[in-house]
Design a protein around this motif. Sequence first.
Motif, mmCIF file in Angstrom:
data_model
loop_
_atom_site.group_PDB
_atom_site.id
_atom_site.type_symbol
_atom_site.label_atom_id
_atom_site.label_comp_id
_atom_site.label_asym_id
_atom_site.label_seq_id
_atom_site.Cartn_x
_atom_site.Cartn_y
_atom_site.Cartn_z
ATOM 1 N N ILE A 64 -0.677 -4.098 -5.613
ATOM 2 C CA ILE A 64 -1.151 -2.616 -5.441
ATOM 3 C C ILE A 64 -2.155 -1.850 -4.576
ATOM 4 O O ILE A 64 -2.798 -1.659 -5.923
ATOM 5 N N ILE A 107 -0.076 6.543 -6.089
ATOM 6 C CA ILE A 107 0.869 6.178 -6.604
ATOM 7 C C ILE A 107 1.604 8.137 -7.371
ATOM 8 O O ILE A 107 0.198 8.453 -7.976
ATOM 9 N N SER A 144 7.326 8.665 -2.181
ATOM 10 C CA SER A 144 7.489 8.146 -3.631
ATOM 11 C C SER A 144 8.734 6.985 -3.736
ATOM 12 O O SER A 144 9.485 6.438 -4.464
ATOM 13 N N GLU A 177 11.054 0.167 -1.980
ATOM 14 C CA GLU A 177 10.709 -0.666 -1.889
ATOM 15 C C GLU A 177 9.989 -1.991 -3.116
ATOM 16 O O GLU A 177 10.052 -3.499 -2.768
ATOM 17 N N LEU A 178 9.184 -1.646 -3.907
ATOM 18 C CA LEU A 178 8.785 -2.432 -4.952
ATOM 19 C C LEU A 178 9.946 -2.733 -5.345
ATOM 20 O O LEU A 178 10.147 -4.174 -6.091
ATOM 21 N N THR A 222 1.045 -1.073 -0.023
ATOM 22 C CA THR A 222 0.125 -0.031 -0.041
ATOM 23 C C THR A 222 0.899 1.205 -0.154
ATOM 24 O O THR A 222 1.791 1.633 1.401
ATOM 25 N N PRO A 223 0.624 1.832 -1.166
ATOM 26 C CA PRO A 223 2.197 3.238 -1.155
ATOM 27 C C PRO A 223 1.411 4.111 -0.284
ATOM 28 O O PRO A 223 3.045 4.808 0.029
ATOM 29 N N ARG A 224 0.840 4.468 0.260
ATOM 30 C CA ARG A 224 0.174 6.227 1.318
ATOM 31 C C ARG A 224 0.931 5.472 2.572
ATOM 32 O O ARG A 224 1.012 6.388 3.145
ATOM 33 N N VAL A 268 8.474 4.347 -2.007
ATOM 34 C CA VAL A 268 7.613 2.688 -2.647
ATOM 35 C C VAL A 268 8.966 3.134 -3.366
ATOM 36 O O VAL A 268 8.451 0.832 -3.509
ATOM 37 N N GLN A 269 9.247 3.501 -4.055
ATOM 38 C CA GLN A 269 9.956 2.950 -5.976
ATOM 39 C C GLN A 269 11.418 1.843 -4.667
ATOM 40 O O GLN A 269 11.407 0.508 -6.055
ATOM 41 N N LEU A 276 6.153 7.303 -10.356
ATOM 42 C CA LEU A 276 5.994 5.824 -10.436
ATOM 43 C C LEU A 276 5.047 5.189 -11.333
ATOM 44 O O LEU A 276 5.412 3.795 -12.095
#
Length: 512
Positions: A272, A278, A237, A243-244, A230-232, A240-241, A282
């Motif tokens: 996602i 997002i 950002s 982590e992905l 969950t990106p939030r 998040v990137q 991203l």
Amino acid sequence: MGAAMNNSETLEVGIAGSADFSRRVAAIINTAKLNARPHPALLADAWSMILTDRPHIVIFEVGIQHSDRTQSLLRKLLSQIRERYQNEIYVAVALNAPEKFAYGGDLLFENSVDLTPSGFVDTFIAIPPGGLPDIPSISEQIANVISLFRIEHSRRNEGKPALPPLGSPGWIQSLADPISRELWMRWMPRYASYTNENPIIIGETGTGKTSLSYALHHLSGRPGEFVTITPRDFSSSELVQAELFGAVSGAYTGAVDKWGLVKKAEKGTLFIDELQSIDKDLQGKLITFIENKSYRRVGSAESVEADVRFVFASNRTLYDMMKSDVLRDDFAYRLERVQLEVLPLKRRRLDISAGLAYGLAKLQRQRPQALPVYGVNSTAYRMLFSHSWPGNLRQLENNVAKLCEHADMHGTQTIDGNIVAKVFQSRLSGDTLTITDVVASAAERLSKHSLTNRVSSVQDSVEKFVEFVRVSALEATGGDVEKAAEMLEDDEKVLKIMSVSILAKKELGLKE
């Protein structure tokens, strides 16, 4: 039961319950032209009927006379069915008395101690409160079950695994509404097989988007893991990137060398959630990955190939996200081809019945020291059924716990209208439906009706809109004709006649 089936072949349907229930359901099947042959039996004779008639579907009743003794017999019977036939026989449980809903929910669990699923039940059929003309009748629900089972049987004959029973890992906990059955039995298996596509699930908070995403993975046959993000939950950002996709040491302040969730989801599915959180940078990287099946860790120039299927989810529509400039147009266009919409509970109200059954039985296992609550009376059922439930199934389950606590304090095993009113201080939590909500609901119904039926004149459309307004008002008031008439400033007698007329047509299987 192993032979291929098409719509021209006769379906064998077993019915087990009280004599009255078995007779009524058999009459429904015989008169509805479902190309199905009913085999009615008392519950005590059900096993003999199953061995003799080899039904494809069996409908079991949980009715007003249901007791602990009846439940013990039914659980033993369902265990025998699964032991001997596995998932060959499709099991539907008819929740025929709201006072006994907990017995239906109890069948979802293997024992009375914990939440281990039993695998006994494939779907519920639920009796709605009286006086609600736009809620699917028992006849319509049975027709829906038979129609969708034909599709499921064809899937199995193509060598695909049977859809899991309710409560299984990666499957829905409970369902009764035809809208939900269509989603889970018709559309979801189809979209799960599109393994080169990246679906998006649209639905309000608490509607079950995560469960649906896991089911897409489970039925896809992909051998890798199901991984979620969950990106939030991340402060930037960049995080998040990382982590992905992973990162290399020194890529940003505090960065350490690591691989991301894409690596973990190799040959699996990466879910996602809350796509709207997002940012566009991203989104661009995700587009590149989807097109090329390769990515770079943050701070690295080296491309890495990966075999990952994405499933996205949002509580906002693609159009809404594009209009508000949250989502890149090119990203939205890639996602729009495979969309699954999970409707809010207020638009699939029979799932309220199934949710009550599940919630009551679950709570008995979570609070074994409390007085067991078996169901709700007709007044409480009408109140709960007609609420808008803005928090959807999550809110419903939480409120079941509150209601049971008050029932325990009152020393009663049935939730009544007074308990509902007391818990929610004379109104259910969340916004009550207003005349504005009713008119909006009617407008939506008219739009769908106009798209699927021939419109002969403006006057006909106006008359249909008035009918839909009245139907929506009856739903909003739980079928209370007097309250609906007061809300609309309408003629109470006209509303009563209309309600009775529509219900009669539904029972006869007639269309408008």
